[in-house]
Design an enzyme around this catalytic site. Structure first.
Site, PDB file in Angstrom:
ATOM      1  N   THR A 226       0.920  -1.138   0.000  1.00  0.00           N
ATOM      2  CA  THR A 226       0.000   0.000   0.000  1.00  0.00           C
ATOM      3  C   THR A 226       0.949   1.173   0.000  1.00  0.00           C
ATOM      4  OG1 THR A 226      -1.781  -1.126   1.140  1.00  0.00           O
ATOM      5  CG2 THR A 226      -1.671   1.216   1.511  1.00  0.00           C
TER       6      THR A 226
ATOM      7  N   ASP B 108     -10.539  -7.781   1.238  1.00  0.00           N
ATOM      8  CA  ASP B 108     -10.662  -7.178   2.572  1.00  0.00           C
ATOM      9  C   ASP B 108     -12.035  -7.427   3.195  1.00  0.00           C
ATOM     10  OD1 ASP B 108      -8.104  -6.264   2.914  1.00  0.00           O
ATOM     11  OD2 ASP B 108      -8.504  -4.208   2.298  1.00  0.00           O
TER      12      ASP B 108
ATOM     13  N   GLY C  85       0.938  -1.669   5.043  1.00  0.00           N
ATOM     14  CA  GLY C  85       1.252  -2.802   5.918  1.00  0.00           C
ATOM     15  C   GLY C  85       0.067  -3.667   6.276  1.00  0.00           C
TER      16      GLY C  85
END
Ligand code: DON
Length: 566
Positions: A375, A417, A467
């Site tokens: 990211t 996600d 992360g």
């Protein structure tokens, strides 16, 4: 005579101590210092483009647009127009806000879309290829920011990125290895050879002409240059060709949303950070409130007790994350109760300095995933005192690996996600519940935690990091490094980090960063420790306002990150 000798010895020892202290001071790591303005991002080129915009009289929002678009070109592993993210801002007059440009599930997505006939999660379907893609939010986000706060014409902000794409970027060593690692997956997912499929070596110049043309359409037609017309046609056609479910309606309906940040006090500081659909703010608030009653500055930095206290706070917060958190526009989340001090104190009543609290006693779950994590975060302070903190992503490195044919940009794999099935971990080992189940047009739960810290009502720090699940705990440790341990920004960013997320029940530590005695004491107390070489615990890019008003950057040496300012 004897007293004289004692006196001389005493004097000598004092001088020695003083000289050691001064040499310690001399060696203190200090990041780039600037007088008025700073941009810190994953690549020098992007930071410079942002800083140049500020030099031309643009504000932090103009610089945000330029930096974001430059990262989409020069840092394709995570910088993007095919992904999404979150932004926290603080204007010089103290007004604050948050922008959610997170991806959404397609209209025809459904709760069981990654399950087979037996109800098991189909491996990689939410991670790799066209099915993994959420509706991108970055371009809508940038136009939203520009309309509200921008001061320079959009075309001037996007042009540097167009030039960079057309003239080429120089491949760094890290990029060479990122591209090498992803090559097989690019091959597997796409039905043609994109620019990313070649054997790129450090020093090579990578030109992205199709991306340059896409950026030109955005320059010429605004938001519609992405969500409608040729770019939208190319995106929908290619995703459909690969079996995906994104439609023109999905793209046309996408909207970024202004939200109220999570703001809370930690001792003398006010922390402003991201609210749902990112879990970042709620978890950060829970963890900081859990440790606030403890005299943290009296603990030695990264000592057994320090690791233990943070771990137990993190464990409890991530357990709540898994149970309660999801897109606030779809599910009711008791944010006030979750961040209530009495509730938090009660959660900590089972804490003991004498032994680890097993996660099984807090709740239950499973294992870790495999993907490389990327990211990117950038922090900006402008010469007028406005601050912008942005975390943006394609999710894992190069997202879904789908490179839109004819348009040259990479699509995210943010659908992973979501919780594909309650209790089954995603690539970050995170488990979820119904609150984060897939639903049409719902936003998937994130951990991105762009943050702005104030002290006595003044700007103190702008920070954030990539992360995955470790984002929250990396932001946490950097806040504590500065506020409790009095570190400078670069010194703080450089410090080794650790992470616990309830499940799996292990403390992940940066290799070679913690002393053996600390680790063995933690093990004796019942903690499992995992030090792994490939493990990246974030790349924090941050700015600290020094007492003299100057700015100190913290650019993470774990990547090619770099600060430019004036
Ligand atoms: O939104 C999230 O929490 C993740 N998609 C972020 C992914 C990430 O940070 C990968 N990076 N290293």
């Amino acid at each position: 005579m004897k007293t004289r000798n004692i006196f001389i010895t005493f004097l000598f020892l004092s001088l020695l101590i003083i000289s050691c202290k001064t040499s310690e001071k001399k060696e203190k790591i200090i990041g780039k210092i600037s007088e008025k303005a700073m941009v810190v991002s994953a690549r020098m080129e992007a930071s410079k483009i942002g800083s140049d915009i500020l030099q031309k009289g643009g504000n932090a929002y103009d610089a945000m647009v330029a930096t974001h678009l430059a990262l989409a070109v020069v840092y394709p592993v995570a910088g993007n127009i095919g992904g999404g993210g979150f932004m926290i801002y603080r204007n010089t007059d103290g007004t604050k806000g948050a922008l959610d440009f997170r991806e959404k599930a397609p209209i025809i997505a459904h709760k069981d879309m990654y399950l087979d006939a037996e109800g098991n999660v189909i491996e990689n379907k939410s991670v790799l290829g066209a099915h993994a893609v959420g509706i991108p939010g970055s371009v809508a986000g940038l136009f939203e920011v520009h309309e509200k706060f921008g001061s320079l014409p959009f075309k001037d902000l996007i042009q540097p990125a167009i030039n960079l794409a057309r003239n080429g970027i120089t491949i760094t060593k890290k990029q060479q290895s990122d591209l090498e690692n992803a090559k097989e997956r690019f091959d597997k997912v796409n039905n043609y050879k994109s620019v990313f499929n070649e054997d790129w070596q450090e020093g090579d110049v990578l030109k992205q002409e199709e991306l340059a043309q896409t950026l030109e359409r955005i320059r010429d037609f605004g938001k519609d240059g992405f969500y409608k017309g040729k770019t939208a046609d190319l995106l929908v056609n290619y995703v459909t060709e690969l079996g995906g479910i994104i439609t023109h309606e999905d793209l046309e309906k996408y909207q970024a949303i202004w939200r109220k940040p999570i703001s809370f006090n930690y001792k003398d500081y006010t922390i402003n950070t991201m609210t749902l659909p990112s879990s970042g703010g709620i978890c950060l608030a829970q963890i900081l409130k859990t440790i606030e009653p403890f005299d943290v500055s009296k603990l030695e930095h990264n000592s057994t007790e320090y690791v233990q206290l943070l771990t137990e706070a993190e464990r409890r917060s991530y357990a709540d994350r898994a149970n309660y958190l999801g897109d606030i526009d779809f599910v009711k989340v008791p944010i006030d109760s979750l961040t209530d001090q009495n509730y938090i104190n009660k959660r900590m009543s089972s804490f003991s300095w004498d032994k680890a609290t097993p996660s099984s006693e807090i709740s239950h779950g499973k294992i870790l995933g495999y993907e490389s994590n990327e990211t990117t975060h950038y922090s900006i302070v402008d010469q007028f005192g406005n601050a912008v903190s942005v975390t943006t992503t394609l999710n894992t490195g190069y997202g879904s690996k789908v490179v839109v044919k004819g348009a040259g940009f990479i699509l995210n794999n943010e659908m992973d996600d979501f919780s594909s099935k309650p209790g089954v971990p995603n690539v970050y080992g995170l488990v979820g519940s119904k609150a984060n189940a897939i639903a049409p047009e719902k936003r998937m739960l994130s951990s991105m935690t762009p943050t702005i810290v104030e002290q006595n009502g003044k700007l103190k720090m702008v920070l954030g990091t990539p992360g995955g699940s470790t984002i929250i705990t990396s932001v946490l440790q950097n806040i504590l490094n500065v506020t409790e341990f009095n570190m400078g920004m670069q010194e703080s960013v450089d410090k080794p980090r650790f992470h616990h997320q309830w499940l799996p029940d292990v403390i992940r530590m940066e290799p070679n960063g913690f002393n053996a005695q600390t680790i063995s004491k933690l093990e004796t107390l019942g903690y499992e420790i995992l030090e792994r070489n490939s493990l990246i615990i974030g790349r924090v890019d941050a700015i600290l306002v020094l007492p003299n008003g100057k700015l100190e950057a913290g650019a993470d040496k774990r990547g090619d990150d770099s600060a430019v300012g004036f």
